[in-house]
Design an enzyme around this catalytic site. Structure first.
Site, PDB file in Angstrom:
ATOM      1  N   GLY A 170       0.828  -1.207   0.000  1.00  0.00           N
ATOM      2  CA  GLY A 170       0.000   0.000   0.000  1.00  0.00           C
ATOM      3  C   GLY A 170       0.859   1.252   0.000  1.00  0.00           C
TER       4      GLY A 170
ATOM      5  NE  ARG B  85      -4.565   4.857  -3.649  1.00  0.00           N
ATOM      6  CZ  ARG B  85      -5.670   4.579  -2.958  1.00  0.00           C
ATOM      7  NH1 ARG B  85      -6.266   5.526  -2.270  1.00  0.00           N
ATOM      8  NH2 ARG B  85      -6.175   3.352  -2.942  1.00  0.00           N
TER       9      ARG B  85
ATOM     10  CB  VAL C  89      -1.246  -7.886   0.400  1.00  0.00           C
ATOM     11  CG1 VAL C  89      -0.183  -6.915  -0.075  1.00  0.00           C
ATOM     12  CG2 VAL C  89      -2.454  -7.168   0.974  1.00  0.00           C
TER      13      VAL C  89
ATOM     14  CG  ASN D 148       0.463   1.254   4.781  1.00  0.00           C
ATOM     15  OD1 ASN D 148       0.071   1.972   5.696  1.00  0.00           O
ATOM     16  ND2 ASN D 148       0.146   1.498   3.502  1.00  0.00           N
TER      17      ASN D 148
ATOM     18  CB  SER E 196      -6.463   1.251  13.187  1.00  0.00           C
ATOM     19  OG  SER E 196      -7.403   2.239  13.548  1.00  0.00           O
TER      20      SER E 196
ATOM     21  CE1 TYR F  66      -9.181  -0.303   8.577  1.00  0.00           C
ATOM     22  CE2 TYR F  66      -9.702   0.773  10.663  1.00  0.00           C
ATOM     23  CZ  TYR F  66      -8.885   0.642   9.551  1.00  0.00           C
ATOM     24  OH  TYR F  66      -7.774   1.438   9.420  1.00  0.00           O
ATOM     25  CB  ALA F  67     -12.475  -2.518  15.204  1.00  0.00           C
ATOM     26  CB  ALA F  68     -12.470  -7.820  14.124  1.00  0.00           C
TER      27      ALA F  68
ATOM     28  CE  LYS G  31      -6.033  -1.578   9.764  1.00  0.00           C
ATOM     29  NZ  LYS G  31      -4.779  -1.685   8.994  1.00  0.00           N
TER      30      LYS G  31
HETATM   31  P1  NDP Z   1      -5.379   4.647   1.416  1.00  0.00           P
HETATM   32  O1  NDP Z   1      -6.761   4.170   1.122  1.00  0.00           O
HETATM   33  O2  NDP Z   1      -5.044   6.073   1.209  1.00  0.00           O
HETATM   34  O3  NDP Z   1      -4.312   3.756   0.631  1.00  0.00           O
HETATM   35  C1  NDP Z   1      -4.432   2.353   0.645  1.00  0.00           C
HETATM   36  C2  NDP Z   1      -3.223   1.727   0.016  1.00  0.00           C
HETATM   37  O4  NDP Z   1      -3.340   0.305   0.157  1.00  0.00           O
HETATM   38  C3  NDP Z   1      -3.101   2.008  -1.462  1.00  0.00           C
HETATM   39  O5  NDP Z   1      -1.725   2.097  -1.774  1.00  0.00           O
HETATM   40  C4  NDP Z   1      -3.703   0.763  -2.118  1.00  0.00           C
HETATM   41  O6  NDP Z   1      -3.192   0.471  -3.410  1.00  0.00           O
HETATM   42  C5  NDP Z   1      -3.248  -0.295  -1.134  1.00  0.00           C
HETATM   43  N1  NDP Z   1      -4.073  -1.505  -1.144  1.00  0.00           N
HETATM   44  C6  NDP Z   1      -5.388  -1.629  -0.841  1.00  0.00           C
HETATM   45  N2  NDP Z   1      -5.789  -2.901  -0.966  1.00  0.00           N
HETATM   46  C7  NDP Z   1      -4.708  -3.610  -1.364  1.00  0.00           C
HETATM   47  C8  NDP Z   1      -4.458  -4.967  -1.669  1.00  0.00           C
HETATM   48  N3  NDP Z   1      -5.442  -5.883  -1.618  1.00  0.00           N
HETATM   49  N4  NDP Z   1      -3.215  -5.334  -2.042  1.00  0.00           N
HETATM   50  C9  NDP Z   1      -2.215  -4.432  -2.138  1.00  0.00           C
HETATM   51  N5  NDP Z   1      -2.368  -3.125  -1.853  1.00  0.00           N
HETATM   52  C10 NDP Z   1      -3.611  -2.723  -1.482  1.00  0.00           C
HETATM   53  O7  NDP Z   1      -5.134   4.207   2.947  1.00  0.00           O
HETATM   54  P2  NDP Z   1      -4.365   4.959   4.132  1.00  0.00           P
HETATM   55  O8  NDP Z   1      -3.073   5.451   3.665  1.00  0.00           O
HETATM   56  O9  NDP Z   1      -5.300   5.860   4.818  1.00  0.00           O
HETATM   57  O10 NDP Z   1      -4.143   3.721   5.143  1.00  0.00           O
HETATM   58  C11 NDP Z   1      -2.958   2.943   5.141  1.00  0.00           C
HETATM   59  C12 NDP Z   1      -3.021   1.965   6.303  1.00  0.00           C
HETATM   60  O11 NDP Z   1      -3.172   2.692   7.518  1.00  0.00           O
HETATM   61  C13 NDP Z   1      -4.222   1.013   6.235  1.00  0.00           C
HETATM   62  O12 NDP Z   1      -3.856  -0.247   6.726  1.00  0.00           O
HETATM   63  C14 NDP Z   1      -5.220   1.656   7.172  1.00  0.00           C
HETATM   64  O13 NDP Z   1      -6.118   0.715   7.694  1.00  0.00           O
HETATM   65  C15 NDP Z   1      -4.304   2.225   8.221  1.00  0.00           C
HETATM   66  N6  NDP Z   1      -4.886   3.302   8.993  1.00  0.00           N
HETATM   67  C16 NDP Z   1      -5.338   4.447   8.367  1.00  0.00           C
HETATM   68  C17 NDP Z   1      -5.889   5.462   9.107  1.00  0.00           C
HETATM   69  C18 NDP Z   1      -6.404   6.734   8.499  1.00  0.00           C
HETATM   70  O14 NDP Z   1      -7.009   7.517   9.228  1.00  0.00           O
HETATM   71  N7  NDP Z   1      -6.191   7.003   7.238  1.00  0.00           N
HETATM   72  C19 NDP Z   1      -6.020   5.331  10.580  1.00  0.00           C
HETATM   73  C20 NDP Z   1      -5.509   4.115  11.116  1.00  0.00           C
HETATM   74  C21 NDP Z   1      -4.959   3.144  10.336  1.00  0.00           C
HETATM   75  P3  NDP Z   1      -3.816   1.160  -4.768  1.00  0.00           P
HETATM   76  O15 NDP Z   1      -3.350   2.585  -4.748  1.00  0.00           O
HETATM   77  O16 NDP Z   1      -3.233   0.408  -5.882  1.00  0.00           O
HETATM   78  O17 NDP Z   1      -5.306   1.039  -4.617  1.00  0.00           O
END
Ligand code: NDP
Length: 244
Positions: free
Chosen positions: A12, A15, A61, A87, A139, A152-154, A156
């Protein structure tokens, strides 16, 4: 440049928080494999990092076959992974009574099984080298729970149990495993909140603002590096003081 020549992989990483972490690790000297679902996004992100030798890869993933092929490609193009950041994550929010089995399974598959798939694939190499770092992005809601996010909480919370178990299993081989529990961070994931919801959230955050990917990235770089060499099995909450 405390991470000079380390091979890092950030799922991930195309972005949001993952891109912030990839940037911080690259600034620390690591060569980063950026992984996302979209190859185009991952390659563009890798091209945007400072320094040389970064690569972008597409991989879901949650798929054991795809992750195995990914690790082979990364090993061939960059070398064995020494620093893994699990991530990648998704939300499928819904109150319990409306939550579908698909919403439950999909979130578990990406957020929890995805981390297992990736960790299992890199652990052997790290153990052999007696060197490795695994960082899981959990999280605060994995600690506190959140109405409308039981799936989602489960996932994490599961990641926290996974982190501590892996830390115990691999510590004797000098492989560390820690988790970061971010609060509300301004990314695509939270951008669907309207202004009223954002203001309500801010009022619960002692530091008075949503976090940024950089707020998480600095902590990830610290946990990845030699300053954290005696830290394993820990959960670092980075949430502006929201959950104490
Ligand atoms: P974004 O939605 O901004 O980005 C998600 C990223 O994960 C993207 O790069 C996406 O790839 C990738 N992704 C999603 N699904 C898959 C998959 N099946 N296989 C490979 N890559 C995947 O998320 P955030 O940056 O906000 O969150 C990042 C992490 O932090 C997550 O685990 C989230 O749960 C956690 N988090 C976020 C919080 C928040 O407030 N934002 C708070 C607490 C935790 P692509 O660009 O190709 O779609």
């Amino acid at each position: 440049m405390e991470l000079r020549d380390q091979i890092a992989l950030v799922t991930g990483g195309s972005r949001g928080i993952g891109f912030g972490i990839a940037r911080a690790l690259a600034e620390g000297g690591a060569r980063v494999a950026v992984v996302g679902r979209s190859e185009e996004g991952a390659v563009a992100a890798a091209d945007g990092l400072s320094g040389e030798g970064h690569r972008g890869f597409s991989c879901d993933v949650s798929d054991p076959q795809e992750t195995a092929e990914l690790i082979e490609r990364v090993s061939a193009e960059l070398g064995p992974v020494e620093l893994l950041v699990n991530n990648a994550g998704i939300t499928r929010d819904q109150i319990l009574l409306r939550l579908t089995h698909e919403d439950w399974d999909e979130v578990m598959a990406v957020n929890l099984k995805g981390a297992f798939n990736m960790t299992k694939l890199v652990a052997r190499g790290m153990m052999r080298k007696r060197n490795g770092v695994i960082l899981n992005i959990s999280s605060v809601v994995g600690v506190s729970g959140n109405a409308g996010q039981s799936n989602y909480a489960a996932s994490k919370a599961g990641l926290l149990g996974f982190t501590k178990s892996v830390a115990r299993e691999l510590a004797s081989r000098n492989v560390r495993c820690n988790a970061i529990a971010p609060g509300y961070i301004d990314t695509d994931m939270t951008r669907s909140l309207d202004e009223e919801q954002t203001e309500a959230l801010k009022s619960q955050i002692p530091l008075g603002r949503l976090g940024t990917p950089e707020d998480i990235a600095g902590v990830a770089r610290f946990l990845a590096g030699p300053s954290a060499r005696y830290i394993t099995g820990q959960v670092l909450t980075v949430d502006g003081g929201m959950v104490m």
